[in-house]
Every structure is written in structure tokens, then in C-alpha cells.
Design a protein around this motif. Sequence first.
Motif: not given
Length: 724
Positions: A82-83, A110-115, A120-127
Amino acid sequence: MNKLLVRIIMPALWLLVQFVSLAGNSKIDSLMTLVPGKEGTALADLYLEVSEVYSYTNPLKSIEFAERALAVVDTVANLEQTCYSYLLIGNGYINVGEFQKAKPYIDRGLERAEGLGDAKYISVGKSALAAYYMNIGNYDQALHLFQETLQTAIANKMEDREARARLNIGAIYTTTGERAEGLRYMTEALRYFESVGNRTISSRILNNIAVNYHSWKDYDLALKYYRRTLRTYEAESNYLGKVMVLNNIGEIYKDQGHYEMALKYYDQIFDLADQHEVSAFYMAVAKVGMADTYFKLGERAKAKQYAEECLTVFKQANMQEGVVHAQLVLAELDFEKGNLNSALSQTENSLQLAETMGIQELVQECYLLKSQILEAQNRYQESLSSYRHFVAISDSLIRERQHHQLALHRAEVNISEKESEIELLQKDNEIKDLQLTRQKTQSRTLIIAVGLLIVVIALSLSYNKARTKSNILLQEKNKQITDQHEELLRVNQTKDKFLSIIGHDLRNPIGAFKDMVSQLAEFPEMFNEELRNQILEELRDEAESTYFLLDNLLLWAKTQKNSIQFKPEKLKLNLVIKNNIILNTRIAARKKITLKSAISDDVLVNADHNMIDLVIRNLLSNAIKFTPEEGKVNILIKDEDTDFIEVSIKDNGVGIPEKDLPRLLDPNDHLSTYGTGNEKGSGLGLILCREFIEMNGGKLEIQSRVGRGSTFSFTLKKYRAEQA
């Protein structure tokens, strides 16, 4: 105006470098064949992989497959899928320029990545979120997020993510004018992607590096990088990448004043749009460049049409930099029409946006236009103020302005100290007489007068400096116009001469050739065998003469365009001369002229073979042409200089009148006369000979006496072993 347009599209086309895949259509086809046999999380993974491949080649398809994955994931409740689905959809909308649609998906991803706590997904989301802010002009927030991404990647030893973050940070620094810092970050990223063989992202970085050279006005180097990038995108069928690079190449030609060439590249973007699903945002990028180009070409209606169309799109996308560029084109149009209030309103709005984004080049452009509009409104003081801002930015005087602020601060401290001293004197004066009070008042008046004088002097110096710089710029423009005028005159003279030779010297022999061949074909019975052979012999001579003239004409045209290549090499001069003697033997034999060469086999020169071959061919042909029957043509050599040899072609022909000698080498004269056998020339041969000899480092001299003959001498550099 608009010379920095490449940076309108770079935030969108530098874009978030997250999901680039090296696969092409073949991989997509192979993945799609697996769809019927998949379901649940396996099917979602397959859709996500297809979306990832499409991310930069076809963003709309990328969104479609990410939404398919999201629909599947909703039934199996896989948080990681989902993320990733949300992030791919958000990235897809950024790639098509629909930034406001992108943000909700990025926020959810990004919310789901931080959860999940997945680096990796936090990096992708912030980018992805940084890419959103970058595209709407909030570069400070974008830079902050990319730097956080960089630190996350370094801490988790994600080399690929680290390199992507460096590329995006470099993109922001370049956009905001810190090009040296931007180039440093992008070079570090390029080293990594080249080391892992990722040609797609390496090409994207080369494009961004080209933007720096473009901004530094190193157009040749910028074009070199752009074309390398374009070849890669063409090989990968990456039409969005092609749109980016075609626009940037168009911008270079526009900045150089080659407007028609710029329009050709913009038109190619429209051709791509007819073949692929190119979003309105990308078309707006091309349209704003076309608007500025048509404005410079004087086609105001087209300029206004394209500027208004792209302004609507940029406003909808909240693309502030694009809004500024489009508004500046419209402001220029209003200014030219005399709609000063409308022009000023649009310029001030653009200035506010440019200052908010921190793009100094746009701020500079706005101040210049604002100064011109205010001057037209007779608001000279405000116009001068805006022009000072323009001069400060154009001269890169940020440090100087900081120094100026420090000086003002020091002046304020000094004034404060003076005022404190005055207050103490006032207290002391309470016990003194009125005479001391008057002295205090006079001192204060003197200080104010001196302060005002300093301010007036500073303003005067600043104004004089700006005026001097304006005069220098005006002088440079006048010189440029004068140079262009002289070049235009030279080109026109070249064209006129070219057409004159084609219309007379080529047309006449070809016409005669045509008539004679027609008679031979239509009335063969009129010619016996002997007469026919004689005519064929004359036709062959005429054809060779015409071909020789055409060869000279084409070479001369190349020299006028400076497009002929000079390739010096070790040259055996005797072989070149012997070859030309053989070529001219039949013509010389017809006039019973003796051809002799006194040049030995060991004479070596360092020269361009083709050029020297043409020089000898022309000089030898001329000697035969102007030598009567049973005459002599000798080729001699003089080897007295340590660095040069002198070659002479001497005949005992009719000679040249002394008054005509200067005309022989005058490029604007092209003196042409008939030979002793009524041979016709164009006057180009000797001009070419002189130019080619000078290109080879030598010089041509002519000595002649009427009735005694002529000697044409030229020098060539000797070949040395160390030149090998």
C-alpha cells in the motif's frame, strides 16, 4: 529575456530520481504475460513492478498500474505494498506536472513508510515530498527534505539512495544559482551511477550538468552533453526525456539568437505530443519557450497566444517559476503596446514570486523590466532604484552588498556614539552659558550636513557607476551590431558573386554543351566521323573545364563559411606535382607546351595534401592557359631557408599588366580574362590558392611582365622528423 527557461522544466524534468528502471518495453511485455497466473500480493507485486518500469517512459501508465496494485492490496491489507503504491502514484502525478494531485498520495505513502519504520520507503517518501516542494518553487523546504534523505541513506548504507539524494540536492543548488555547489553534488552522483552501469540516470545527470554549462554560456559544451543525453533517451524510447532535452537544446539556440533553429526543436516536442501522451504541463514548458522566441521574432500574436496558454497550465499546477516566465513575456508585450500599468502589475507580481523562490536570475530580469516600465512612466527615482537592484545582481555583488550593509551598521554605531556625546554635552551645558549651547547646536548641524553630504556623494557614485556600466553595455551592443552588419555585407557579397558565377561562368558553357549535344542527337547525319570526333574532343575539354570551375567554386564557398578542414601531414611534393603534370599533359600537348619539373623526390613538406594539390593544379592550369603554342612551363624549387622551401611555376606566356596584379588576389574583384586558346576562367583559382597557402603557413607572390611571362611563387613549411 527568458534565457534561463531551462530551469522551468528542470525541477519537473530533473524530477524525483527514484523509480528509474533500466528495462524497456520488452520487460513490460514479459511481465504482462505473467498477469493471468497471479493473484493477491503476487499480482500486486507484478503491477508495482510494471508501474516502476513505466515511471519515466509513460507516467500515465505508471499511475494506472499503481492504482491497479492499490485495488488488489486493499483486499489483502499488505501495508508495505500500500505504501509503495501511494508513492508510485504520487511520483507519476509529479512526472505529468499535476503536483497538487500528487501531494495527498505522497503524504499517505510517507505516513505508512514511517509507520513501518522502513528506511528505504521513508527515503523514497521524503524524496517524493521534496520533489513536490521543488516543483512549486519552495526550494528551501525541498532542500531540507533531500538533505534528510541523504543522511538517512548514509546512516543505513544505502549507496543507491545516497547517490539519488546527491543528484536531487545538486539540482536544487543549480536551480537557485549555486551552480558550483550543484555541480559538485551531481558529479559525485555521476561517479556512482557510472560505476554501476546505470546509463539512464547517468544521462539525466549529464543533462543537468549541461544546464550548468548552459547558464555559464559555454554553449558548445552544453550542446555536447545535451546531445549525448538525447541519444540515450532515443535508444530507450524515453519520450519524456526527449521532451526535456529537445526543450533545452531549443533554449540554447534561442539564447544564441538562432530563433528559427530554436523553433525547430520546440516543434519536435509537439511532434512527440502527437505520437505519445504528453501532459499539458510539458507542452506548457515548450510553449513558454516558443512564446519568448516569437516575441523576439516580432510575431506578437503568436507570442501572446502561447504565453497565455502556458500561464493557465502553470497556475493550475502551482508551478511558480513557469508562472514568472509566462507573465514576463506578457509584461513585455504590454510594455511594447504602451499598457504600462498592466505591464508593471505583472512584473511586480513576477518579482515577488521570484524573490520568494530565491532564483536570482529571475529577480534580476524582473528588476530590469520594472526599471524600464517605471522610466516610461516618468517615475525616474523608482526606475533608478530598480535599475540599481538589477546592476547589483548582474554583477554578482552579493558580498559587496553584505559589506555595504556592514558599513551602514558601523555608520549607525558611529552616529549613535556621536549622539551620546551630544547628550553628555547637553547635560554639561545646563551649567554653562548660552554661548556653549550655540556651539553645540552648530556642531550638530555640521554633523548632519556632513552626513547628508556623504549620502549625496554615495548616491552620486552609485549612479555614476551604474551609468558607466550601462554605457559600456551600450558600446558592446553597438560593436556587436556593427560586426554583424559587416558580416552581413560580406555574406551578401559572397552570395552575389556566387550567383554571378553560376549565372554566367557556369550557365554559358553548360548551355553551349547542351546545344551541341542536342544537335548531335537530333541531326547525326550532319556530322561526319572526323567532325564528330573533333566535337566530342571539344565537349570533353569543356566538361573538364566546367568541372574544374565548379570544384573551385564549391571550395571557395566552403572557405567563405570557414567550414573547410585543415589537416597537415608529411607530403612528398614531387608526387603531387607529377600527378598534376600528368593530368594537364593532354591540354598542354594540344598547345605544344612543354611541362618540366625540377623538384627531386626527397623534398618533403608539412602541408594539407588536398589544399596543395588544388594550388598546384590551379597554378599549372593558369600557366598553360596563358602560354601560347610551343611555350614552356617550368616548376622550380628554391631551398635556402631553414624552415621553408619556395616553389615557383614559371611560364613564358603573355604576362600580366602591372595595373592588374593587385586585382588578381582581391577577394572582392575576381579578375577573369581569356587564355591564349580562348579559355575562360572565373578568377576564383588564385583567391583559393592564396587562402590555402596562407592556411598552410606560407605566402604567395606574383611576378610578371607583359610579353615575357609570369612566375607564381609560394612557400611551404619543411617537414621535420619531430613533427611526426
